[in-house]
Design a protein around this motif. Sequence first.
Motif, short mmCIF file in Angstrom:
data_model
loop_
_atom_site.label_atom_id
_atom_site.label_comp_id
_atom_site.label_asym_id
_atom_site.label_seq_id
_atom_site.Cartn_x
_atom_site.Cartn_y
_atom_site.Cartn_z
N PHE A 80 0.84 -1.19 0.00
CA PHE A 80 0.00 0.00 0.00
C PHE A 80 0.88 1.24 0.00
O PHE A 80 1.82 1.36 0.76
N GLN A 81 0.56 2.12 -0.93
CA GLN A 81 1.35 3.32 -1.17
C GLN A 81 1.06 4.42 -0.17
O GLN A 81 1.95 5.09 0.32
N ASN A 82 -0.23 4.63 0.11
CA ASN A 82 -0.64 5.75 0.95
C ASN A 82 -0.73 5.34 2.42
O ASN A 82 -1.16 4.23 2.73
N PRO A 83 -0.36 6.24 3.32
CA PRO A 83 -0.45 5.95 4.75
C PRO A 83 -1.88 5.65 5.16
O PRO A 83 -2.82 6.35 4.77
N VAL A 84 -2.05 4.59 5.94
CA VAL A 84 -3.36 4.20 6.45
C VAL A 84 -3.15 3.45 7.76
O VAL A 84 -2.17 2.72 7.91
N PHE A 85 -4.06 3.64 8.70
CA PHE A 85 -4.01 2.84 9.92
C PHE A 85 -4.28 1.39 9.53
O PHE A 85 -5.20 1.10 8.77
N HIS A 86 -3.48 0.49 10.07
CA HIS A 86 -3.61 -0.92 9.72
C HIS A 86 -3.16 -1.80 10.87
O HIS A 86 -2.46 -1.37 11.78
N THR A 87 -3.61 -3.06 10.82
CA THR A 87 -3.17 -4.10 11.74
C THR A 87 -3.35 -5.43 11.04
O THR A 87 -3.84 -5.48 9.91
N LEU A 88 -2.96 -6.49 11.74
CA LEU A 88 -3.17 -7.82 11.18
C LEU A 88 -3.67 -8.76 12.26
O LEU A 88 -3.44 -8.54 13.45
N VAL A 89 -4.39 -9.79 11.80
CA VAL A 89 -4.86 -10.86 12.68
C VAL A 89 -4.34 -12.16 12.07
O VAL A 89 -4.55 -12.42 10.88
N VAL A 90 -3.68 -12.96 12.88
CA VAL A 90 -3.15 -14.24 12.44
C VAL A 90 -4.30 -15.23 12.34
O VAL A 90 -5.04 -15.44 13.31
N MET A 91 -4.45 -15.84 11.17
CA MET A 91 -5.56 -16.76 10.92
C MET A 91 -5.15 -18.24 11.08
O MET A 91 -6.00 -19.10 11.12
N SER A 92 -3.87 -18.51 11.15
CA SER A 92 -3.33 -19.86 11.31
C SER A 92 -2.60 -19.93 12.65
O SER A 92 -2.61 -18.96 13.40
N GLU A 93 -1.97 -21.05 12.94
CA GLU A 93 -1.23 -21.15 14.20
C GLU A 93 -0.15 -20.08 14.29
O GLU A 93 0.02 -19.43 15.31
N THR A 94 0.59 -19.91 13.20
CA THR A 94 1.58 -18.84 13.07
C THR A 94 1.53 -18.33 11.64
O THR A 94 1.01 -19.01 10.75
N VAL A 95 2.08 -17.15 11.44
CA VAL A 95 2.27 -16.61 10.09
C VAL A 95 3.67 -16.02 10.04
O VAL A 95 4.11 -15.36 10.99
N SER A 96 4.36 -16.31 8.95
CA SER A 96 5.71 -15.75 8.74
C SER A 96 5.66 -14.93 7.46
O SER A 96 5.16 -15.41 6.44
N PHE A 97 6.17 -13.71 7.55
CA PHE A 97 6.06 -12.81 6.41
C PHE A 97 7.24 -11.85 6.37
O PHE A 97 7.92 -11.62 7.37
N LEU A 98 7.46 -11.31 5.19
CA LEU A 98 8.47 -10.28 4.99
C LEU A 98 7.75 -8.95 4.97
O LEU A 98 6.75 -8.78 4.25
N GLU A 99 8.21 -8.02 5.79
CA GLU A 99 7.64 -6.67 5.81
C GLU A 99 8.72 -5.70 5.34
O GLU A 99 9.87 -5.78 5.78
N THR A 100 8.34 -4.81 4.44
CA THR A 100 9.27 -3.82 3.91
C THR A 100 8.65 -2.44 4.06
O THR A 100 7.49 -2.23 3.72
N VAL A 101 9.46 -1.51 4.57
CA VAL A 101 9.03 -0.13 4.78
C VAL A 101 10.28 0.75 4.76
O VAL A 101 11.38 0.28 5.07
N LEU A 102 10.11 2.01 4.39
CA LEU A 102 11.26 2.91 4.41
C LEU A 102 11.63 3.28 5.84
O LEU A 102 10.77 3.40 6.71
N GLY A 103 12.89 3.50 6.07
CA GLY A 103 13.42 3.96 7.34
C GLY A 103 14.02 5.34 7.15
O GLY A 103 13.79 5.96 6.13
N PRO A 104 14.78 5.84 8.04
CA PRO A 104 15.01 5.17 9.31
C PRO A 104 13.78 5.24 10.20
O PRO A 104 13.03 6.20 10.16
N HIS A 105 13.61 4.20 10.98
CA HIS A 105 12.44 4.12 11.86
C HIS A 105 12.70 4.96 13.11
O HIS A 105 13.67 4.74 13.82
N ARG A 106 11.85 5.91 13.34
CA ARG A 106 12.00 6.79 14.51
C ARG A 106 10.92 6.52 15.56
O ARG A 106 11.21 6.37 16.72
N GLN A 107 9.67 6.50 15.11
CA GLN A 107 8.58 6.33 16.06
C GLN A 107 7.34 5.86 15.32
O GLN A 107 7.09 6.27 14.19
#
Length: 185
Positions: free
Chosen positions: A129-156
């Motif tokens: 998703f290109q535009n900023p939006v409030f988001h969250t996730l809910v795990v639907m299986s026992e576990t979920v493994s994923f790659l997350e990519t976002v620009l940094g540097p992460h401040r807050q």
Amino acid sequence: MFVMRLGGTAMENKSKSFASLNNAVMAAEGAVTTISRVEVNLLRKLATAQREKKARILLHGDSGHSLHEMLITHSNGSYIRPHINESSAKSFLVLEGEMMVFFFDDRGGISDRYLLRPEKSGGDFMLRFQNPVFHTLVVMSETVSFLETVLGPHRQTRYAEFAPEPSDRLAVDEYFAWLVCESQK
């Protein structure tokens, strides 16, 4: 700082170095990082052992880098407070398991939802998703493994005021139950 070295197979003849930042977060060390089933299994084991039900490897290593890539595992029942990345697009790529990603309007209403699961399942396995939006996730299986990519540097991270803080267990239980119910629709 603790450094974990994971040995490769005889064919690989390589070791992988990760600095342990805490019980659930490791940072890759070196100019090249490879990920195998060994690391995914390690994250699954760590995530299921944590109270927060999540673990990650910071593939970018240092929080000052301009591109942040993280291999993340969440266990079922993990609460991720809705948040927004105001200065960057973001993407998720599911390797194993299933998760529902929710988008919210500024008042906390669900504006969209996306079920992500591995490519072999035939469904959507990546979300960007290109535009900023409030988001969250809910795990639907026992576990979920994923790659997350976002620009940094992460401040807050800016968390949604409409969602409870993780320390408010009663409110979190009620809010999370609502999200789980919504993920079944």
